[in-house]
Design a protein around this motif. Sequence first.
Motif, PDB file in Angstrom:
ATOM      1  N   MET A 134      16.351  -3.666  -6.176  1.00 14.58           N
ATOM      2  CA  MET A 134      15.586  -3.809  -4.927  1.00 14.58           C
ATOM      3  C   MET A 134      16.471  -3.455  -3.738  1.00 14.58           C
ATOM      4  O   MET A 134      17.653  -3.801  -3.692  1.00 14.58           O
ATOM      5  N   LYS A 135      15.861  -2.750  -2.763  1.00 16.13           N
ATOM      6  CA  LYS A 135      16.641  -2.316  -1.604  1.00 16.13           C
ATOM      7  C   LYS A 135      16.879  -3.475  -0.640  1.00 16.13           C
ATOM      8  O   LYS A 135      16.097  -4.408  -0.581  1.00 16.13           O
ATOM      9  N   PHE A 137      17.286  -4.802   3.455  1.00 17.19           N
ATOM     10  CA  PHE A 137      16.358  -4.576   4.558  1.00 17.19           C
ATOM     11  C   PHE A 137      16.631  -3.253   5.258  1.00 17.19           C
ATOM     12  O   PHE A 137      17.764  -2.929   5.564  1.00 17.19           O
ATOM     13  N   GLU A 138      15.579  -2.476   5.493  1.00 16.14           N
ATOM     14  CA  GLU A 138      15.722  -1.206   6.206  1.00 16.14           C
ATOM     15  C   GLU A 138      15.266  -1.395   7.643  1.00 16.14           C
ATOM     16  O   GLU A 138      14.102  -1.657   7.889  1.00 16.14           O
ATOM     17  N   PRO A 169      11.862   2.387  11.867  1.00 14.96           N
ATOM     18  CA  PRO A 169      10.412   2.459  12.077  1.00 14.96           C
ATOM     19  C   PRO A 169       9.712   3.128  10.898  1.00 14.96           C
ATOM     20  O   PRO A 169      10.340   3.854  10.129  1.00 14.96           O
ATOM     21  N   SER A 170       8.402   2.898  10.796  1.00 17.92           N
ATOM     22  CA  SER A 170       7.649   3.526   9.729  1.00 17.92           C
ATOM     23  C   SER A 170       7.655   5.038   9.921  1.00 17.92           C
ATOM     24  O   SER A 170       7.775   5.530  11.044  1.00 17.92           O
ATOM     25  N   ALA A 171       7.533   5.758   8.810  1.00 13.05           N
ATOM     26  CA  ALA A 171       7.627   7.219   8.871  1.00 13.05           C
ATOM     27  C   ALA A 171       6.448   7.824   9.629  1.00 13.05           C
ATOM     28  O   ALA A 171       6.523   8.945  10.095  1.00 13.05           O
ATOM     29  N   ASP A 172       5.338   7.054   9.750  1.00 11.30           N
ATOM     30  CA  ASP A 172       4.164   7.604  10.446  1.00 11.30           C
ATOM     31  C   ASP A 172       4.094   7.121  11.894  1.00 11.30           C
ATOM     32  O   ASP A 172       3.059   7.172  12.538  1.00 11.30           O
ATOM     33  N   ARG A 181      -2.859   8.889  11.398  1.00 11.50           N
ATOM     34  CA  ARG A 181      -2.087   8.189  10.365  1.00 11.50           C
ATOM     35  C   ARG A 181      -2.815   8.212   9.023  1.00 11.50           C
ATOM     36  O   ARG A 181      -2.200   8.371   7.974  1.00 11.50           O
ATOM     37  N   GLU A 230       2.572   5.024   5.607  1.00 11.10           N
ATOM     38  CA  GLU A 230       3.141   3.896   4.853  1.00 11.10           C
ATOM     39  C   GLU A 230       2.194   2.715   4.957  1.00 11.10           C
ATOM     40  O   GLU A 230       1.642   2.444   6.022  1.00 11.10           O
ATOM     41  N   ALA A 231       2.040   1.995   3.857  1.00 14.63           N
ATOM     42  CA  ALA A 231       1.061   0.900   3.812  1.00 14.63           C
ATOM     43  C   ALA A 231       1.556  -0.318   4.574  1.00 14.63           C
ATOM     44  O   ALA A 231       2.703  -0.738   4.410  1.00 14.63           O
ATOM     45  N   GLY A 232       0.687  -0.871   5.405  1.00 16.93           N
ATOM     46  CA  GLY A 232       0.969  -2.145   6.055  1.00 16.93           C
ATOM     47  C   GLY A 232       0.341  -3.270   5.244  1.00 16.93           C
ATOM     48  O   GLY A 232      -0.131  -3.049   4.122  1.00 16.93           O
ATOM     49  N   LEU A 233       0.308  -4.456   5.838  1.00 10.73           N
ATOM     50  CA  LEU A 233      -0.172  -5.634   5.111  1.00 10.73           C
ATOM     51  C   LEU A 233      -1.650  -5.503   4.724  1.00 10.73           C
ATOM     52  O   LEU A 233      -2.041  -5.821   3.601  1.00 10.73           O
ATOM     53  N   THR A 247      -1.986  -2.975   1.900  1.00  6.70           N
ATOM     54  CA  THR A 247      -1.497  -3.553   0.645  1.00  6.70           C
ATOM     55  C   THR A 247      -2.563  -4.459   0.033  1.00  6.70           C
ATOM     56  O   THR A 247      -2.853  -4.390  -1.163  1.00  6.70           O
ATOM     57  N   ASP A 291       1.786   0.198  -3.732  1.00  6.85           N
ATOM     58  CA  ASP A 291       1.835   0.849  -2.417  1.00  6.85           C
ATOM     59  C   ASP A 291       2.576   2.174  -2.438  1.00  6.85           C
ATOM     60  O   ASP A 291       2.540   2.935  -1.483  1.00  6.85           O
TER      61      ASP A 291
END
Lengths: 244, 333
Positions: free
Chosen positions: A1-2, A4-5, A8-11, A19, A26-29, A32, A91
């Motif tokens: 597992m990565k 914390f990044e 900002p989101s790629a979109d 979007r 990228e999926a938000g809450l 998801t 996701d």
Amino acid sequence: MKEFEYEPSADMGLTPRERLKSVHREAGLVATFMHRLWWAFVRVYLRVWHRARVEGRENLPTQLPFVLIANHTSHLDTMLLAAYMPGRLRDKVFPIAAGDTFFAKTWTSIFAALCLNALPVWRKKVGSHALSALRERLVDECCGYILFPEGTRTRDGKLTKFKPGLGMLLAGTDVPVIPCHLDGAFEALPAGKRFPRPRRLVLRVGKPIQFADIANERTGWNHVAETTQSAVSELGVPFTSAAT
Amino acid sequence: MSALGRLFSWGNAFEHPVTVGIVAAVSGVLVLAPLLILVVNKLARPEAKLKRELWLRYLSWVVLAPAIALPILAGPGWTVVAVTALGLLCYAEFARATGLFREKLLSAIVVLGILAVNFAALDNWYAFFVALFPLCVGAIAVGTIFLDRPKGYIQRVALALLGFTLFGAALAHLSMFAHDANYRPILLLLFFAVELNDIFAFCVGKPLGRHKLAPNTSPGKTVEGSIGALILTTTLTAVLGHFVFKSTAFDTWPLLVLLGVTISVLGQLGDLTLSSIKRDLGIKDMASTIPGHGGVLDRFNSMLLVAPAVFHLANYVLPAVAHGQPQRVITGG
């Protein structure tokens, strides 16, 4: 597992409508939650209405990245291929859908993005450039694609020639491609029909293939198309022989 | 009318003269603004880009102004619903800009926290509203421990706490205000003053601005603009506040001036807080939701610090703000 990044989101910077159609989405809450809900519903639907069965389940990917391909006979194909992905990958698994069918109108885009988690490919603009953003995301971000290399649904149930686009995504990368064969979807919901008939669906999953040593140019792309086409075709042999 | 029914009732929405005044003033500006823009375009002949920007901003306000005013006029319950939606939208933008949105469990806890504080406000259960801040902080701190990923813990938990504090706990004070009998003019005054505070700073800073306020954080802001906004917003708030709080303990000039200074200073600081976050991330706007303005957060950042400060100031002087109406409207007890 990565870890914390902090980025900002790629979109970022896109309007909500842009979007939905972005390959960088990228999926938000909310997304998801909707993905989980939709695919749980699809699993129940496939089991109850189509008595769906998976053969070679051990070959289904459990980690990213990967590309899952199959013969394309029906809108049910994506449902069957994506339904059995592990929830933790949900996701990051994107069915690649025809932009002109799924992303032309806002309400279909909302469904494709929020429920299916689909990314668009614009069939009239397919070239190495059009696919480079998808290839970049597949390799850099580690995600899973579900796609149909024939480019469109078959009109007679037979496998048609694979397009070189799959090669543009895969040639020269370590990303494994998992060939699958779907049976029953053409009888249940062929192109042009609106409501699915309760036919049994069978998904046969083959062994992964890699194209790390294949050059990322036209001959390499053709090689990828031919190899994967014969792999999918071979998986379909038991169905064909059973039918004859 | 039952206490619950009162929450979602228009009642005498235009009972207070300040409500009528602010709604009329904003409506008037929105009606006259197109004419003004046409005159400016005719006389000053701005570039096409600036022209487009002006119209976009105007059209966004045509949507934003009713989106702010209608829930406040429609009843305390609708006000809480709107504040909750605002908090969630702001958090969504914050999470997407910082990368926190990739932490689904933590984000879910923050969202539940935002819903919970606003529910406590809707219920008019002040003790629970107050208790929820430390409870949610605790939940955010421990919520992801069992994912067993200590790497990055401080960054993600700190971001989640900042998100919950600003868009949940702080903003929900606007919801708490909704139980005051006089909440309509109070909230309309708050939004009116906070938005004008931004405009005053711009209008004074543009012709008179010489000294940069915080050039690395927000290069456009000047000390002159900031002081101009402080004087104008304080004057406006004190005068309107005099009518809003007429014949209450708040209706003294020192308190009214303190209210104006609080709104102006914290409004500007809220703006600078968001500017700091954006600078750190290297982005211009938090999102592209509102044409001409950027994200929802870019528009409402000035309210984040003002809401709790003004609520507690008012609640200190007039305890009836939180305690004058029926308590625990939904949960009973």
